[in-house]
Design a protein around this motif. Structure first.
Motif, PDB file in Angstrom:
ATOM      1  N   UNK A 181       0.807  -1.256  -0.171  1.00 55.32           N
ATOM      2  CA  UNK A 181      -0.013  -0.107  -0.061  1.00 55.32           C
ATOM      3  C   UNK A 181       0.811   1.282   0.036  1.00 55.32           C
ATOM      4  N   UNK A 182       0.969   1.961  -1.243  1.00 52.19           N
ATOM      5  CA  UNK A 182       1.735   2.927  -1.139  1.00 52.19           C
ATOM      6  C   UNK A 182       1.117   4.384  -1.001  1.00 52.19           C
ATOM      7  N   UNK A 202      -0.985  10.124   5.889  1.00 53.88           N
ATOM      8  CA  UNK A 202      -2.019   9.416   5.104  1.00 53.88           C
ATOM      9  C   UNK A 202      -1.875   7.774   5.518  1.00 53.88           C
ATOM     10  N   UNK A 203      -0.607   7.362   5.711  1.00 53.79           N
ATOM     11  CA  UNK A 203      -0.554   5.936   5.987  1.00 53.79           C
ATOM     12  C   UNK A 203      -1.099   5.634   7.451  1.00 53.79           C
ATOM     13  N   UNK A 231      -1.697  -8.603   8.358  1.00 53.22           N
ATOM     14  CA  UNK A 231      -0.705  -8.039   9.549  1.00 53.22           C
ATOM     15  C   UNK A 231       0.169  -7.308   8.772  1.00 53.22           C
ATOM     16  N   UNK A 232       0.389  -6.016   9.057  1.00 53.36           N
ATOM     17  CA  UNK A 232       1.470  -5.051   8.599  1.00 53.36           C
ATOM     18  C   UNK A 232       2.671  -5.514   9.045  1.00 53.36           C
ATOM     19  N   UNK A 233       3.701  -5.851   8.065  1.00 51.95           N
ATOM     20  CA  UNK A 233       4.867  -6.106   8.343  1.00 51.95           C
ATOM     21  C   UNK A 233       5.798  -5.336   8.265  1.00 51.95           C
ATOM     22  N   UNK A 234       5.917  -4.430   7.317  1.00 57.23           N
ATOM     23  CA  UNK A 234       7.035  -3.445   6.891  1.00 57.23           C
ATOM     24  C   UNK A 234       6.304  -2.058   6.886  1.00 57.23           C
ATOM     25  N   UNK A 251       3.726  -2.925   4.135  1.00 56.76           N
ATOM     26  CA  UNK A 251       3.448  -4.386   3.268  1.00 56.76           C
ATOM     27  C   UNK A 251       2.739  -4.994   4.314  1.00 56.76           C
ATOM     28  N   UNK A 252       1.451  -5.609   3.788  1.00 59.57           N
ATOM     29  CA  UNK A 252       0.476  -6.250   4.626  1.00 59.57           C
ATOM     30  C   UNK A 252       0.779  -7.660   4.230  1.00 59.57           C
TER      31      UNK A 252
END
Length: 693
Positions: A181-182, A202-203, A231-234, A251-252
């Motif tokens: 997700x950018x 925004x994130x 899960x958000x890992x990064x 990154x999810x």
């Protein structure tokens, strides 16, 4: 499985574990080691793909004409980083435990599979068997997909993957997808943040909405698979504190349930982004699926799966527990090609990737035997048949006495185990006897399992596992000697490919009190059934072509053996010990026995053994008048046996064995051999006579 391959499963695991296959050079070394073992140990077609890269993979195939089944055994030889381990590649065994990186994930499983594959290649199969070891599973898993895309592997009927499952069988795991997700903003000096658009903010807004959504996933929970997860890992964003970050990315890791699609969750993420856009018109986002690894869900009620599960349960002596794997495995890509798959391997998954990674060596052996049982169940050993041999020979020659030859070699058989004791003490002598009979002209060999029973071995101090191994060994020895003789002499001499006949002696032989000569055991048919069942299963699974149910003194025991053979979809001959020209040892008419067995399709021949030769011609006539089945005769030499002293005395018939054999063949016998006190010379003479006719 031959004992040498059971032990090799440990030795080969150790060899793999001594290689640092976290590194590219180690991956190559591990694959080439597997190739070397395969080429030296069996006749499978072995190919290393991408051999000139740091990530090669290997496929071995043992195929046949018109396969009834195609089975794939699959594992990976790459490992995760050994960081934090003191001696990651020593592969030391202490107190039955093998330590080292990759021991459980999954070089132990690869050792089990390699042993089962090589063992299976020693015998003709009725199905195609494949073995693949990859070296990219720990981070990509693309090699299995490549092998299927390029048709290096066919779309097999079923696949087993050696992930460590603690002896359970995992039939499913979630699918996995990685989603980027950018967030796109506008840079500005941090002293004037209002001039920019902060991508990290925004994130953050998106992350808050994602966290609020996550509890809804619990509503999708499945009783077996649990709930999907995200899960958000990064998280990435910003370059320096004095600049408003124009870009951020998260990154999810998505884990979705079997039967679900990742697109369902991508759509939800788009909805969360749209909600952020309503609240912030400057909100700008791009959502991209960067990788996907498919789910596995194998039908636990499917006919093929049930055969696989039942075979594994039979080998382990208990119902294998069915589970769901928490992580992902290469079966996900196999599933894309419609290949049903289960994960089943030695070792506890919880030991994977840990500094103290370890595996019990006994688990490696047990799972190797379970793989063997599964291979036998679905690919089957191509068994020779009595009908085929008899069609080729006209008169089929059985072998002669085992114990007589062992005694001539110096063995003392005055023992409750009789010749079965030599299975444990000097198995090579049994092999020599088998070979001598093939060389003398025998078209079938009878294994040294007549008195080899679980109860009998246990009474002598062996464990149940040791007893079972010795019973299997009796067939392994015969199979090896048959193959060695065939390659050295038989196939070029125009001989029939011999039958391996697993001796099933009577209950009285276990009692070792001479009661096999009268049959009055004082036990029920159920007792007889329980006594014979496990031994017969072991002999059949080890690769026998048929059972030689022999020296049977009573009809009830013959019927029990026939029923068990029928239930196993196996084949047998049944031969009785007889006390005169018309009766078996307990006084039942041989004619009645022939009538009773006529209805059993699995009974391929009926006859007489361990009987005085002068009774046999009359007994053949009685059988012939009451049965359409081929008649087998292999009487004693003519000497009389004293069951108390276990000794033989005098030949009261005064006629040579070959002259008797001529009478039996003339009377209608189609299979002729010898029992107690007969020798390879007797078999050679009769074979020469039979082949002149």
């Amino acid at each position: 499985m031959e004992e040498k391959y059971v032990n090799a499963s440990i030795a080969w695991t150790q060899q793999f574990c001594r290689i640092n296959s976290f590194l590219g050079a180690g991956k190559r070394e591990a694959v080439f080691l597997a190739g070397k073992i395969l080429k030296e140990s069996c006749d499978a077609n072995v190919t290393v793909y991408d051999a000139d890269t740091e990530e090669p993979y290997i496929i071995a195939a043992k195929t046949c004409e018109n396969p009834k089944f195609q089975l794939l055994l699959e594992g990976h030889l790459d490992v995760v980083s050994p960081e934090g381990m003191e001696h990651p590649f020593d592969a030391e065994i202490k107190d039955g435990i093998l330590y080292g990186r990759g021991s459980v994930d999954m070089k132990g499983g690869c050792g089990s599979m390699l042993a089962a594959f090589v063992n299976a290649c020693q015998k003709p199969l009725e199905g195609d068997l494949y073995l693949m070891f990859s070296t990219d599973e720990e981070y990509a898993g693309e090699e299995i997909k490549k092998a299927l895309e390029k048709d290096y592997l066919p779309k097999v009927d079923f696949a087993l993957i050696a992930e460590p499952t603690g002896g359970t069988m995992a039939t499913a795991h979630k699918g996995e997808a990685w989603i980027d997700v950018e967030f796109f903003g506008k840079s500005a000096h941090s002293s004037m943040p209002h001039m920019g658009k902060n991508a990290i903010y925004m994130a953050t807004a998106f992350l808050q909405k994602l966290q609020a959504y996550l509890p809804e996933l619990e509503q999708m929970a499945h009783p077996l698979y649990g709930a999907p997860t995200m899960s958000v890992g990064v998280m990435e964003g910003g370059s320096t504190p004095n600049v408003v970050p124009p870009y951020a990315k998260m990154t999810i890791d998505l884990r979705y349930l079997p039967g679900q699609k990742s697109e369902l969750f991508l759509q939800k993420l788009q909805e969360l982004a749209a909600a952020c856009k309503v609240e912030d018109p400057d909100f700008s986002v791009k959502i991209t699926k960067t990788g996907e690894w498919n789910d596995v869900c194998t039908d636990r009620e499917g006919a093929i799966f049930l055969r696989i599960w039942q075979a594994a349960s039979k080998a382990l002596g208990k119902d294998v527990e069915l589970t769901v794997m928490t992580g992902w495995g290469e079966g996900g890509f196999m599933n894309l090609y419609g290949i049903p798959v289960v994960y089943f391997g030695p070792g506890e998954n919880g030991m994977s990737h840990r500094p103290e990674e370890q595996i019990h060596v006994d688990e490696i052996k047990k799972v190797a035997l379970a793989y063997e049982q599964i291979i036998n169940e679905v690919c089957g050993m191509k068994r020779n048949t009595l009908e085929e041999v008899l069609k080729q020979t006209g008169i089929m020659m059985a072998d002669g006495a085992m114990a007589t030859e062992l005694e001539r070699m110096g063995c003392d058989l005055n023992d409750s185990l009789w010749s079965a004791k030599v299975l444990a003490e000097q198995p090579e002598l049994i092999g020599k006897v088998h070979r001598s009979y093939f060389e003398a002209g025998a078209d079938c060999g009878i294994t040294a399992s007549y008195q080899a029973t679980i109860d009998g071995f246990c009474k002598r101090g062996y464990t149940e596992a040791e007893a079972e191994e010795l019973i299997r060994r009796s067939v392994d020895i015969m199979v090896k000697e048959r193959e060695d003789w065939w390659q050295a002499e038989g196939k070029d001499a125009g001989r029939a490919y011999p039958l391996v006949c697993a001796s099933v002696g009577p209950y009285g032989a276990y009692l070792a009190d001479g009661s096999e000569y009268h049959g009055n055991y004082g036990v029920s048919k159920e007792d007889l059934r329980n006594f014979h069942k496990r031994r017969m299963e072991l002999l059949w699974d080890a690769g026998a072509d048929l059972f030689a149910v022999e020296t049977i003194p009573c009809l009830d025991e013959a019927l029990v053996a026939a029923e068990l053979t029928q239930e196993m979809n196996a084949a047998c001959w049944i031969s009785f010990s007889c006390k005169n020209e018309t009766e078996i040892s307990d006084g039942t008419k041989i004619a009645d026995c022939a009538k009773a067995l006529e209805a059993f399709e699995c009974v391929k021949a009926i006859g007489i053994n361990c009987t005085a030769p002068h009774f046999v011609a009359s007994l053949i006539k009685e059988i012939k008048n009451n049965s359409t089945k081929p008649i087998i005769v292999y009487p004693n030499s003519g000497e009389e046996y004293d069951p108390v002293t276990k000794t033989w005395h005098g030949n009261k018939d005064g006629k040579c064995y070959c002259d008797f054999a001529a009478e039996w063949i003339a009377a209608g016998a189609k299979i002729v051999g010898g029992c107690c006190r007969t020798t390879p010379d007797n078999i050679r003479e009769v074979a020469e006579l039979a082949r002149k006719k």
